[in-house]
Write a protein that holds these residues in place. Structure first.
Motif, PDB file in Angstrom:
ATOM      1  N   VAL A  84      24.637   2.516   2.698  1.00  0.00           N
ATOM      2  CA  VAL A  84      24.754   1.387   1.751  1.00  0.00           C
ATOM      3  C   VAL A  84      23.383   0.806   1.451  1.00  0.00           C
ATOM      4  N   PHE A  85      22.552   0.654   2.485  1.00  0.00           N
ATOM      5  CA  PHE A  85      21.203   0.117   2.270  1.00  0.00           C
ATOM      6  C   PHE A  85      20.350   1.064   1.448  1.00  0.00           C
ATOM      7  N   LEU A  86      20.520   2.361   1.642  1.00  0.00           N
ATOM      8  CA  LEU A  86      19.783   3.331   0.833  1.00  0.00           C
ATOM      9  C   LEU A  86      20.187   3.235  -0.635  1.00  0.00           C
ATOM     10  N   VAL A  87      21.476   3.083  -0.872  1.00  0.00           N
ATOM     11  CA  VAL A  87      21.972   2.995  -2.251  1.00  0.00           C
ATOM     12  C   VAL A  87      21.515   1.688  -2.894  1.00  0.00           C
ATOM     13  N   ARG A  88      21.621   0.590  -2.158  1.00  0.00           N
ATOM     14  CA  ARG A  88      21.231  -0.723  -2.702  1.00  0.00           C
ATOM     15  C   ARG A  88      19.725  -0.883  -2.827  1.00  0.00           C
ATOM     16  N   ARG A  89      18.986  -0.193  -1.957  1.00  0.00           N
ATOM     17  CA  ARG A  89      17.526  -0.257  -1.906  1.00  0.00           C
ATOM     18  C   ARG A  89      16.983  -1.621  -1.476  1.00  0.00           C
ATOM     19  N   ASP A  90      17.832  -2.419  -0.833  1.00  0.00           N
ATOM     20  CA  ASP A  90      17.375  -3.684  -0.260  1.00  0.00           C
ATOM     21  C   ASP A  90      18.358  -4.126   0.816  1.00  0.00           C
ATOM     22  N   ILE A  91      17.911  -5.095   1.605  1.00  0.00           N
ATOM     23  CA  ILE A  91      18.761  -5.666   2.649  1.00  0.00           C
ATOM     24  C   ILE A  91      19.020  -7.112   2.259  1.00  0.00           C
TER      25      ILE A  91
END
Length: 101
Positions: free
Chosen positions: A23-30
Motif C-alpha cells: 500500500v505504501f509503495l502504491v501511495r508513495r507516501d506514509i
C-alpha cells in the motif's frame, strides 16, 4: 484471515506487513498520523525487549546446555540474511538502473 483461508505457512502479521508495504509503495507516501505513531513506537522500542531478556535470564540453564546449536543457528541465519539482503539490493539497483529517467 488470509493465512488461514489460503492455508499458508506464513503468519498473519507477516502477510499484514507485506500488504501494508505494498500500500505504501502504491501511495508513495506514509500518512502523517501513521508516521507519528511509528516514530513514537521506535522511540520506546527497547522497552519491548525487556520481557524477552527476562525470559532468557529465567532459562539460562537451558541456554547454557544448548549453546552450540544456538550459536550455529544465529551465525547461519545472520549470514543467510546478509546474503539475501545483498541479493535484493543488487536486484533493486538493477531495476533502478533500467528505469527511464
Amino acid at each position: 484471515m488470509i493465512s488461514r483461508a489460503l492455508n499458508l505457512p506464513i503468519p498473519g502479521p507477516v502477510i499484514g506487513m507485506a500488504l501494508l508495504f505494498i500500500v505504501f509503495l502504491v501511495r508513495r507516501d506514509i500518512p502523517e498520523p501513521l508516521e507519528r505513531t511509528g516514530s513514537g513506537l521506535l522511540g520506546v522500542l527497547s522497552l519491548l525487549f525487556v520481557p524477552a531478556g527476562v525470559g532468557v535470564m529465567q532459562h539460562l540453564d537451558l541456554i547454557a546446555a544448548s549453546w552450540l546449536p544456538i550459536v550455529v543457528t544465529i551465525v547461519a541465519s545472520t549470514a543467510i540474511t546478509m546474503l539475501v539482503t545483498a541479493a535484493v539490493m543488487h536486484g533493486v539497483q538493477r531495476l533502478v538502473d533500467l528505469r527511464p529517467r
